[in-house]
Write an enzyme that holds these catalytic residues in place. Sequence first.
Site, PDB file in Angstrom:
ATOM      1  N   TYR A  62     -10.494  -9.932  -7.054  1.00  0.00           N
ATOM      2  CA  TYR A  62      -8.979 -10.055  -8.767  1.00  0.00           C
ATOM      3  C   TYR A  62      -9.521 -11.327  -9.064  1.00  0.00           C
ATOM      4  O   TYR A  62      -8.378 -10.719 -10.649  1.00  0.00           O
ATOM      5  CB  TYR A  62      -7.943 -10.310  -8.114  1.00  0.00           C
ATOM      6  CG  TYR A  62      -7.067  -8.837  -6.498  1.00  0.00           C
ATOM      7  CD1 TYR A  62      -7.281  -7.870  -7.804  1.00  0.00           C
ATOM      8  CD2 TYR A  62      -6.827  -8.912  -5.586  1.00  0.00           C
ATOM      9  CE1 TYR A  62      -7.002  -6.247  -7.324  1.00  0.00           C
ATOM     10  CE2 TYR A  62      -6.900  -7.903  -5.186  1.00  0.00           C
ATOM     11  CZ  TYR A  62      -6.876  -6.493  -5.767  1.00  0.00           C
ATOM     12  OH  TYR A  62      -6.377  -5.248  -4.357  1.00  0.00           O
ATOM     13  N   HIS A  75      -4.064  -9.413   3.302  1.00  0.00           N
ATOM     14  CA  HIS A  75      -5.983  -9.351   3.558  1.00  0.00           C
ATOM     15  C   HIS A  75      -5.963 -10.236   4.686  1.00  0.00           C
ATOM     16  O   HIS A  75      -5.856 -11.537   4.105  1.00  0.00           O
ATOM     17  CB  HIS A  75      -5.660 -10.431   1.923  1.00  0.00           C
ATOM     18  CG  HIS A  75      -6.563  -8.379   1.214  1.00  0.00           C
ATOM     19  ND1 HIS A  75      -6.805  -8.866  -0.107  1.00  0.00           N
ATOM     20  CD2 HIS A  75      -6.101  -7.524   0.908  1.00  0.00           C
ATOM     21  CE1 HIS A  75      -6.636  -8.309  -1.215  1.00  0.00           C
ATOM     22  NE2 HIS A  75      -5.927  -7.066   0.169  1.00  0.00           N
ATOM     23  N   ARG A  77      -1.618  -1.875  -6.728  1.00  0.00           N
ATOM     24  CA  ARG A  77      -1.052  -2.539  -5.940  1.00  0.00           C
ATOM     25  C   ARG A  77      -1.767  -3.673  -6.897  1.00  0.00           C
ATOM     26  O   ARG A  77      -2.395  -4.133  -6.794  1.00  0.00           O
ATOM     27  CB  ARG A  77      -2.391  -2.293  -5.132  1.00  0.00           C
ATOM     28  CG  ARG A  77      -2.226  -3.451  -3.611  1.00  0.00           C
ATOM     29  CD  ARG A  77      -2.531  -2.581  -2.087  1.00  0.00           C
ATOM     30  NE  ARG A  77      -2.879  -3.406  -1.172  1.00  0.00           N
ATOM     31  CZ  ARG A  77      -2.659  -4.405  -0.152  1.00  0.00           C
ATOM     32  NH1 ARG A  77      -1.184  -4.800  -0.636  1.00  0.00           N
ATOM     33  NH2 ARG A  77      -3.444  -4.859   0.567  1.00  0.00           N
ATOM     34  N   ARG A 129       1.059  -1.391  -0.076  1.00  0.00           N
ATOM     35  CA  ARG A 129      -0.274  -0.060  -0.034  1.00  0.00           C
ATOM     36  C   ARG A 129       0.952   1.362   0.025  1.00  0.00           C
ATOM     37  O   ARG A 129       2.184   1.083   0.274  1.00  0.00           O
ATOM     38  CB  ARG A 129      -1.473   0.340   1.350  1.00  0.00           C
ATOM     39  CG  ARG A 129      -1.527  -1.564   1.366  1.00  0.00           C
ATOM     40  CD  ARG A 129      -2.238  -0.992   2.931  1.00  0.00           C
ATOM     41  NE  ARG A 129      -3.327  -2.200   3.345  1.00  0.00           N
ATOM     42  CZ  ARG A 129      -3.535  -3.478   3.386  1.00  0.00           C
ATOM     43  NH1 ARG A 129      -2.060  -3.500   4.037  1.00  0.00           N
ATOM     44  NH2 ARG A 129      -4.274  -4.109   3.573  1.00  0.00           N
TER      45      ARG A 129
END
Length: 296
Positions: free
Chosen positions: A277, A268, A245, A147
Amino acid sequence: MLNHPLEDYFHFLQIEKGLSDNTLKSYKRDLRDYKLYIEKVAQKSSWESVGRNDIIGFLYMLKDSGKSSATISRHISSIRSFHQFLVREQLVQQDASLHIETPRKERKLPDVLSQKEIESLLAIHENSPLAIRNKAMLELMYATGLRVSEIITLKVSDLHLTMGFVQCFGKGSKERIVPIGDVAIKAVEDYLQQARNQLVKQNANHVLFVNQHGRPLSRQGFWKILKKIALDAGISKKITPHTLRHSFATHLLENGADLRIVQEMLGHEDISTTQIYTHVTKTRLKDMYKTYHPRA
């Protein structure tokens, strides 16, 4: 009467739950809006007197003001957590937030760069200290999926380049180890050897990436740099730090990476967050099929 329990709850989130500053700010913003509604509109002076209809009234107010379902869902989550705290601390007898339905979130697929666009974005050939820094930052971000908040707070001591990984402290100060590829390692080594000392100058700083004054980069500063590089590269898509990302995760899955491994690298907690995704890769495969198959 309303304020003290709220401040106690914020203290609980910060000290006992160890939430990150950004997450804590989000809770505070949501719940202070909620408290204001309870005081001014519902005209309640204690949390014990707050009922389900008061919460529903607040949520309708959010909807009428044009808030998205995702924003309303976030408010509901904050309100539920707070009311559970009130019950747990025996400040109220009943949880007024029970049976409040969460609206369905509009599942918006993240913007992703193609591998060709990534190549264009990372094709930085200048030799100035800032250009070398920019190359290293973007290579590292695409190589690791960190991030923006993690990239700008990364310390030199978090790098383990000879072993090929970076040590990262993400949301809630949770540590994770993320591998780095050879291209990113080379870019970071070039930055450390050729550019960083020229930027840091007299004020020694432990943060890896610094601005032209030798101080840590801000999120806004990183975003401005990224937007200019994307513009220079001729990329017309809307691009944010999170786009790198998203692209990192999508390209890994497209090339056969295991979803659980991608989940771990992204940091996550819930695999359902990573599963977005898989939808992206399926959408991209359909687009490619329609573009290139003669009978599509």
